[in-house]
Design a protein around this motif. Sequence first.
Motif, mmCIF file in Angstrom:
data_model
loop_
_atom_site.group_PDB
_atom_site.id
_atom_site.type_symbol
_atom_site.label_atom_id
_atom_site.label_comp_id
_atom_site.label_asym_id
_atom_site.label_seq_id
_atom_site.Cartn_x
_atom_site.Cartn_y
_atom_site.Cartn_z
ATOM 1 N N VAL A 143 -35.035 -19.215 57.447
ATOM 2 C CA VAL A 143 -33.811 -19.658 58.113
ATOM 3 C C VAL A 143 -34.167 -20.206 59.491
ATOM 4 O O VAL A 143 -34.873 -19.568 60.277
ATOM 5 N N LEU A 144 -33.680 -21.408 59.774
ATOM 6 C CA LEU A 144 -33.912 -22.065 61.054
ATOM 7 C C LEU A 144 -32.588 -22.543 61.626
ATOM 8 O O LEU A 144 -31.614 -22.764 60.901
ATOM 9 N N ASN A 145 -32.565 -22.706 62.933
ATOM 10 C CA ASN A 145 -31.418 -23.330 63.588
ATOM 11 C C ASN A 145 -31.901 -24.644 64.184
ATOM 12 O O ASN A 145 -32.427 -24.691 65.284
ATOM 13 N N LYS A 146 -31.735 -25.704 63.420
ATOM 14 C CA LYS A 146 -32.209 -27.018 63.865
ATOM 15 C C LYS A 146 -31.111 -27.809 64.568
ATOM 16 O O LYS A 146 -31.387 -28.638 65.437
ATOM 17 N N ILE A 147 -29.870 -27.604 64.169
ATOM 18 C CA ILE A 147 -28.733 -28.377 64.695
ATOM 19 C C ILE A 147 -29.092 -29.857 64.731
ATOM 20 O O ILE A 147 -29.301 -30.474 65.776
ATOM 21 N N TYR A 183 -23.068 -21.363 64.978
ATOM 22 C CA TYR A 183 -24.468 -21.753 65.008
ATOM 23 C C TYR A 183 -25.069 -21.695 66.416
ATOM 24 O O TYR A 183 -26.256 -21.951 66.602
ATOM 25 N N ALA A 184 -24.277 -21.368 67.418
ATOM 26 C CA ALA A 184 -24.786 -21.334 68.795
ATOM 27 C C ALA A 184 -25.528 -20.026 69.066
ATOM 28 O O ALA A 184 -25.286 -19.331 70.045
ATOM 29 N N GLN A 185 -26.425 -19.697 68.168
ATOM 30 C CA GLN A 185 -27.258 -18.515 68.317
ATOM 31 C C GLN A 185 -28.491 -18.715 67.437
ATOM 32 O O GLN A 185 -28.488 -19.534 66.510
ATOM 33 N N CYS A 186 -29.509 -17.977 67.703
ATOM 34 C CA CYS A 186 -30.714 -18.064 66.885
ATOM 35 C C CYS A 186 -30.603 -17.093 65.723
ATOM 36 O O CYS A 186 -30.033 -16.008 65.861
ATOM 37 N N PRO A 187 -31.122 -17.447 64.552
ATOM 38 C CA PRO A 187 -31.052 -16.548 63.400
ATOM 39 C C PRO A 187 -31.912 -15.309 63.618
ATOM 40 O O PRO A 187 -32.906 -15.339 64.349
ATOM 41 N N ASP A 188 -31.508 -14.201 62.977
ATOM 42 C CA ASP A 188 -32.323 -12.985 63.000
ATOM 43 C C ASP A 188 -32.536 -12.521 61.564
ATOM 44 O O ASP A 188 -32.176 -13.215 60.612
ATOM 45 N N ASN A 189 -33.098 -11.339 61.400
ATOM 46 C CA ASN A 189 -33.463 -10.866 60.061
ATOM 47 C C ASN A 189 -32.260 -10.680 59.146
ATOM 48 O O ASN A 189 -32.393 -10.757 57.919
ATOM 49 N N THR A 210 -24.371 -18.930 57.581
ATOM 50 C CA THR A 210 -23.837 -19.494 58.817
ATOM 51 C C THR A 210 -23.898 -21.006 58.733
ATOM 52 O O THR A 210 -24.982 -21.587 58.574
ATOM 53 N N GLU A 211 -22.759 -21.649 58.823
ATOM 54 C CA GLU A 211 -22.709 -23.103 58.800
ATOM 55 C C GLU A 211 -23.464 -23.645 60.001
ATOM 56 O O GLU A 211 -23.222 -23.245 61.143
ATOM 57 N N GLY A 212 -24.401 -24.549 59.761
ATOM 58 C CA GLY A 212 -25.204 -25.108 60.837
ATOM 59 C C GLY A 212 -26.646 -24.655 60.797
ATOM 60 O O GLY A 212 -27.521 -25.348 61.316
ATOM 61 N N PHE A 213 -26.915 -23.490 60.186
ATOM 62 C CA PHE A 213 -28.297 -23.050 60.006
ATOM 63 C C PHE A 213 -28.927 -23.818 58.846
ATOM 64 O O PHE A 213 -28.230 -24.294 57.946
ATOM 65 N N THR A 214 -30.236 -23.931 58.849
ATOM 66 C CA THR A 214 -30.978 -24.562 57.760
ATOM 67 C C THR A 214 -31.658 -23.484 56.935
ATOM 68 O O THR A 214 -32.392 -22.650 57.481
ATOM 69 N N TYR A 215 -31.410 -23.487 55.617
ATOM 70 C CA TYR A 215 -31.951 -22.481 54.712
ATOM 71 C C TYR A 215 -32.956 -23.156 53.774
ATOM 72 O O TYR A 215 -32.602 -24.070 53.031
#
Length: 259
Positions: free
Chosen positions: A143-147, A82-88, A107-112
């Motif tokens: 898809v977001l990376n909120k952590i 999850y230590a990255q930003c989501p892409d397409n 990806t575990e940790g991303f918000t869907y």
Amino acid sequence: MKVLLYLIFEAGKRIPFVGSVVIVETNESNFTWYTEGSFKILGDPNARRVRVQRNSLEEGAIGLITSSLDYAQINFCKAPPYAQCPDNTDTLMLAGSNRIVQVRNFTEGFTYEWKVINSGNTINATGRRITLPKGSSTVTLTVLNKINNTIPISICLKVTRTQNFTFNDPPPCPLKNNSFIRIDEGSRTDYAQNHNNSFTYTWTVVKENNTYHGTGRSINVGVGSIKYSPPSFICCSIASTVWYFSIKYCVCSFGMLSS
């Protein structure tokens, strides 16, 4: 000699994300910055304060070495997924059975976040997958990376994809009575007694050690002893039975007696 190296994380992230920058600083003189693995120096490697970017999830290091060969180094372990930003690619969807649509590259940790519009109704949900109602649906996956809501959206932008999916009731499967036959000895033909246009009928006939195949509602079997499989079906199951029977065919002559 102790070499001083200060590390500053931008945006409060204790794990440098892929594409993100950390700042390193020193009070030393006559030195050079260096990196290993997944890090890259941005700018002058001899400046007292430099920006260093992480380019992958792999492990790496940031360090400096002085002209007297004294050095200091900070090591970074391999970062979690999850230590990255989501892409397409993170918004790709995969349709499966039972009207389920799921994330192709989870990806575990991303918000869907899911938004489904079906027949004027809107359904919102979160998670790896969603079950759609019957009929046509417009599905939007964000898809977001909120952590745990600690990463502001200004650092990791959300990515979105919209697709259309249609799920209808599957066609009926054949029953055993769809394989019943009717024998017409006059025309030497077998018919599927309970014929249904939804199914594909296939026949197998064995006669005098020869095998014949056919498709359709009926098949001509000729005369003699015959072993055949009545109609089977190309569907989610097969309903068929093996039958043995004999069709007799005689030619009779009629005439007048003369006196």
